[in-house]
Design a protein around this motif. Sequence first.
Motif: not given
Length: 198
Positions: A19-39
Amino acid sequence: MFNVFLFAAVIGGTIFVFQFVLALVGMGTEDVDFGDGIPEDLDLADGTIPLDHGSTSLFGVISLRTVVAAVTFFGLAGMAALEGGLHDGLAALIAIASGLAAMYAVHWLMKQLYNLRQDGSVRIQRSLGKTATVYIPIPAGRSGSGKIQIRMQGRIMEYAAITGGPEKLSTGAKVVVIDVVTPTTLEVEPIRETVASA
């Protein structure tokens, strides 16, 4: 018991590094955890959409990233406890506590990162009441459209524009936006400059 901890640490650590390597190359960053912080609302171009999310706080924490962190730290803490000479039961308790702490820590971190994100999309509704400059002349009486340049969210935007006034608006004229006609067209009127009396 050591093998269970080792297996968890290896599997979790491998996925974490991936996951860390994918984040470094700009992939997989769409998956942001909102949890109970969703607007509560999504501000869209044509209005708002209310969201109904009645999840519990624990369910809001669970995501791929938080589970991977929990499994990884469960394994690492369990192995460390066994290497420290603790018996299996106490090592398991320490491993579970470490896994849960890692899960909540990653969840909190992802919420903070989400809160730092800025919405870069320009919404035409935000132009209402703003001043602009005519770029391409605008015919009078809504008989045609021209173009204006307007500063929004730190950048200069160009939009088609019409005016209902009796006078043609020439290039360089200062105008104010009074209405959004379509998603790409604004209605403007000239700014009347008042001459201060001496």
